[in-house]
Design a protein around this motif. Sequence first.
Motif, PDB file in Angstrom:
ATOM      1  N   MET A   6       0.818  -1.191   0.000  1.00 24.55           N
ATOM      2  CA  MET A   6       0.000   0.000   0.000  1.00 24.55           C
ATOM      3  C   MET A   6       0.869   1.265   0.000  1.00 24.55           C
ATOM      4  O   MET A   6       0.474   2.270  -0.549  1.00 24.55           O
ATOM      5  CB  MET A   6      -0.932  -0.031   1.217  1.00 24.55           C
ATOM      6  CG  MET A   6      -1.811   1.193   1.352  1.00 24.55           C
ATOM      7  SD  MET A   6      -2.799   1.681  -0.065  1.00 24.55           S
ATOM      8  CE  MET A   6      -3.925   0.341  -0.197  1.00 24.55           C
ATOM      9  N   CYS A   7       2.063   1.178   0.609  1.00 26.14           N
ATOM     10  CA  CYS A   7       2.883   2.393   0.653  1.00 26.14           C
ATOM     11  C   CYS A   7       3.331   2.809  -0.745  1.00 26.14           C
ATOM     12  O   CYS A   7       3.433   4.000  -1.029  1.00 26.14           O
ATOM     13  CB  CYS A   7       4.059   2.238   1.602  1.00 26.14           C
ATOM     14  SG  CYS A   7       5.240   0.998   1.145  1.00 26.14           S
ATOM     15  N   LYS A   8       3.564   1.842  -1.626  1.00 27.71           N
ATOM     16  CA  LYS A   8       3.936   2.174  -3.009  1.00 27.71           C
ATOM     17  C   LYS A   8       2.774   2.867  -3.713  1.00 27.71           C
ATOM     18  O   LYS A   8       2.978   3.828  -4.449  1.00 27.71           O
ATOM     19  CB  LYS A   8       4.347   0.919  -3.767  1.00 27.71           C
ATOM     20  CG  LYS A   8       5.663   0.347  -3.302  1.00 27.71           C
ATOM     21  CD  LYS A   8       5.982  -0.891  -4.107  1.00 27.71           C
ATOM     22  CE  LYS A   8       7.139  -1.627  -3.543  1.00 27.71           C
ATOM     23  NZ  LYS A   8       8.372  -0.882  -3.549  1.00 27.71           N
ATOM     24  N   ARG A   9       1.559   2.360  -3.479  1.00 22.26           N
ATOM     25  CA  ARG A   9       0.381   2.980  -4.094  1.00 22.26           C
ATOM     26  C   ARG A   9       0.187   4.397  -3.581  1.00 22.26           C
ATOM     27  O   ARG A   9      -0.143   5.306  -4.353  1.00 22.26           O
ATOM     28  CB  ARG A   9      -0.863   2.134  -3.821  1.00 22.26           C
ATOM     29  CG  ARG A   9      -0.886   0.856  -4.637  1.00 22.26           C
ATOM     30  CD  ARG A   9      -2.056  -0.038  -4.313  1.00 22.26           C
ATOM     31  NE  ARG A   9      -3.314   0.663  -4.351  1.00 22.26           N
ATOM     32  CZ  ARG A   9      -4.400   0.267  -3.680  1.00 22.26           C
ATOM     33  NH1 ARG A   9      -4.358  -0.807  -2.915  1.00 22.26           N
ATOM     34  NH2 ARG A   9      -5.524   0.931  -3.763  1.00 22.26           N
ATOM     35  N   ALA A  66      12.184  11.069  -3.270  1.00 25.15           N
ATOM     36  CA  ALA A  66      12.072   9.904  -2.382  1.00 25.15           C
ATOM     37  C   ALA A  66      10.776   9.146  -2.656  1.00 25.15           C
ATOM     38  O   ALA A  66      10.766   7.908  -2.694  1.00 25.15           O
ATOM     39  CB  ALA A  66      12.134  10.331  -0.925  1.00 25.15           C
ATOM     40  N   LEU A  67       9.675   9.870  -2.863  1.00 25.60           N
ATOM     41  CA  LEU A  67       8.401   9.213  -3.156  1.00 25.60           C
ATOM     42  C   LEU A  67       8.460   8.500  -4.508  1.00 25.60           C
ATOM     43  O   LEU A  67       7.940   7.389  -4.647  1.00 25.60           O
ATOM     44  CB  LEU A  67       7.259  10.229  -3.137  1.00 25.60           C
ATOM     45  CG  LEU A  67       6.892  10.794  -1.767  1.00 25.60           C
ATOM     46  CD1 LEU A  67       5.872  11.912  -1.918  1.00 25.60           C
ATOM     47  CD2 LEU A  67       6.371   9.707  -0.844  1.00 25.60           C
ATOM     48  N   LEU A  68       9.095   9.124  -5.491  1.00 29.63           N
ATOM     49  CA  LEU A  68       9.235   8.499  -6.799  1.00 29.63           C
ATOM     50  C   LEU A  68      10.062   7.224  -6.690  1.00 29.63           C
ATOM     51  O   LEU A  68       9.698   6.182  -7.231  1.00 29.63           O
ATOM     52  CB  LEU A  68       9.876   9.468  -7.789  1.00 29.63           C
ATOM     53  CG  LEU A  68      10.075   8.952  -9.211  1.00 29.63           C
ATOM     54  CD1 LEU A  68       8.742   8.598  -9.847  1.00 29.63           C
ATOM     55  CD2 LEU A  68      10.802   9.982 -10.044  1.00 29.63           C
ATOM     56  N   SER A  69      11.155   7.302  -5.969  1.00 31.17           N
ATOM     57  CA  SER A  69      12.006   6.129  -5.771  1.00 31.17           C
ATOM     58  C   SER A  69      11.237   5.010  -5.074  1.00 31.17           C
ATOM     59  O   SER A  69      11.316   3.843  -5.467  1.00 31.17           O
ATOM     60  CB  SER A  69      13.230   6.519  -4.948  1.00 31.17           C
ATOM     61  OG  SER A  69      14.012   5.394  -4.679  1.00 31.17           O
ATOM     62  N   LEU A  70      10.472   5.358  -4.056  1.00 32.10           N
ATOM     63  CA  LEU A  70       9.672   4.367  -3.333  1.00 32.10           C
ATOM     64  C   LEU A  70       8.619   3.752  -4.238  1.00 32.10           C
ATOM     65  O   LEU A  70       8.416   2.536  -4.235  1.00 32.10           O
ATOM     66  CB  LEU A  70       8.999   5.019  -2.124  1.00 32.10           C
ATOM     67  CG  LEU A  70       8.046   4.138  -1.333  1.00 32.10           C
ATOM     68  CD1 LEU A  70       8.776   2.938  -0.749  1.00 32.10           C
ATOM     69  CD2 LEU A  70       7.382   4.950  -0.245  1.00 32.10           C
ATOM     70  N   SER A  71       7.972   4.566  -5.054  1.00 33.91           N
ATOM     71  CA  SER A  71       6.901   4.059  -5.917  1.00 33.91           C
ATOM     72  C   SER A  71       7.426   3.125  -7.004  1.00 33.91           C
ATOM     73  O   SER A  71       6.679   2.299  -7.520  1.00 33.91           O
ATOM     74  CB  SER A  71       6.130   5.210  -6.555  1.00 33.91           C
ATOM     75  OG  SER A  71       6.901   5.845  -7.553  1.00 33.91           O
ATOM     76  N   GLU A  72       8.704   3.253  -7.342  1.00 34.66           N
ATOM     77  CA  GLU A  72       9.276   2.427  -8.406  1.00 34.66           C
ATOM     78  C   GLU A  72      10.094   1.254  -7.886  1.00 34.66           C
ATOM     79  O   GLU A  72      10.510   0.403  -8.658  1.00 34.66           O
ATOM     80  CB  GLU A  72      10.162   3.293  -9.302  1.00 34.66           C
ATOM     81  CG  GLU A  72       9.390   4.337 -10.066  1.00 34.66           C
ATOM     82  CD  GLU A  72      10.283   5.260 -10.869  1.00 34.66           C
ATOM     83  OE1 GLU A  72      11.499   5.316 -10.605  1.00 34.66           O
ATOM     84  OE2 GLU A  72       9.746   5.939 -11.754  1.00 34.66           O
ATOM     85  N   SER A  73      10.349   1.201  -6.577  1.00 34.11           N
ATOM     86  CA  SER A  73      11.214   0.154  -6.037  1.00 34.11           C
ATOM     87  C   SER A  73      10.444  -1.137  -5.790  1.00 34.11           C
ATOM     88  O   SER A  73       9.258  -1.133  -5.515  1.00 34.11           O
ATOM     89  CB  SER A  73      11.865   0.617  -4.736  1.00 34.11           C
ATOM     90  OG  SER A  73      10.887   0.746  -3.733  1.00 34.11           O
ATOM     91  N   CYS A 121       6.602  -4.055   0.080  1.00 33.86           N
ATOM     92  CA  CYS A 121       6.735  -2.595   0.006  1.00 33.86           C
ATOM     93  C   CYS A 121       7.749  -2.082   1.008  1.00 33.86           C
ATOM     94  O   CYS A 121       8.652  -2.795   1.405  1.00 33.86           O
ATOM     95  CB  CYS A 121       5.344  -1.995   0.264  1.00 33.86           C
ATOM     96  SG  CYS A 121       5.303  -0.225   0.056  1.00 33.86           S
ATOM     97  N   CYS A 122       7.546  -0.875   1.444  1.00 36.34           N
ATOM     98  CA  CYS A 122       8.478  -0.244   2.370  1.00 36.34           C
ATOM     99  C   CYS A 122       8.335  -0.795   3.775  1.00 36.34           C
ATOM    100  O   CYS A 122       7.336  -1.366   4.135  1.00 36.34           O
ATOM    101  CB  CYS A 122       8.269   1.257   2.372  1.00 36.34           C
ATOM    102  SG  CYS A 122       6.629   1.751   2.921  1.00 36.34           S
ATOM    103  N   ASP A 123       9.336  -0.554   4.563  1.00 37.46           N
ATOM    104  CA  ASP A 123       9.339  -0.988   5.952  1.00 37.46           C
ATOM    105  C   ASP A 123       8.609   0.058   6.783  1.00 37.46           C
ATOM    106  O   ASP A 123       9.008   1.211   6.808  1.00 37.46           O
ATOM    107  CB  ASP A 123      10.791  -1.134   6.434  1.00 37.46           C
ATOM    108  CG  ASP A 123      10.872  -1.565   7.868  1.00 37.46           C
ATOM    109  OD1 ASP A 123      11.917  -1.283   8.472  1.00 37.46           O
ATOM    110  OD2 ASP A 123       9.933  -2.183   8.375  1.00 37.46           O
ATOM    111  N   THR A 124       7.520  -0.321   7.437  1.00 41.29           N
ATOM    112  CA  THR A 124       6.743   0.622   8.227  1.00 41.29           C
ATOM    113  C   THR A 124       6.756   0.256   9.703  1.00 41.29           C
ATOM    114  O   THR A 124       5.809   0.449  10.412  1.00 41.29           O
ATOM    115  CB  THR A 124       5.291   0.708   7.724  1.00 41.29           C
ATOM    116  OG1 THR A 124       4.719  -0.601   7.779  1.00 41.29           O
ATOM    117  CG2 THR A 124       5.232   1.251   6.332  1.00 41.29           C
TER     118      THR A 124
END
Length: 92
Positions: free
Chosen positions: A1-4, A63-70, A88-91
């Motif tokens: 969900m964090c990527k979305r 940073a958001l772009l990098s996260l959305s594409e990783s 996704c990212c570590d939350t």
Amino acid sequence: MCKRLAKFLIQKPPQEKLETTHEAIAFELGTAREVVSRLLNDFQKKGYVRLFRGGLSIESREALLSLSESWNLIPPVSKQETITHWTCCDTK
């Protein structure tokens, strides 16, 4: 969900402030407000966004772009497993 959520935020036109609510974002993404609030708070701690009453501002589009594409690959549970699982990212 964090990527979305990251992708959702970077698709908005660059502007000083994005006036919206966590509930409105959650509705657009098809998730719960609590999930969006938790992720936005995490993004704020990392310096990606700044939250304020009635909206937010994007502090690091890069940073958001990098996260959305990783994509981070999680190893399969067993050797027979053929489906690849992505996370996704570590939350924490």
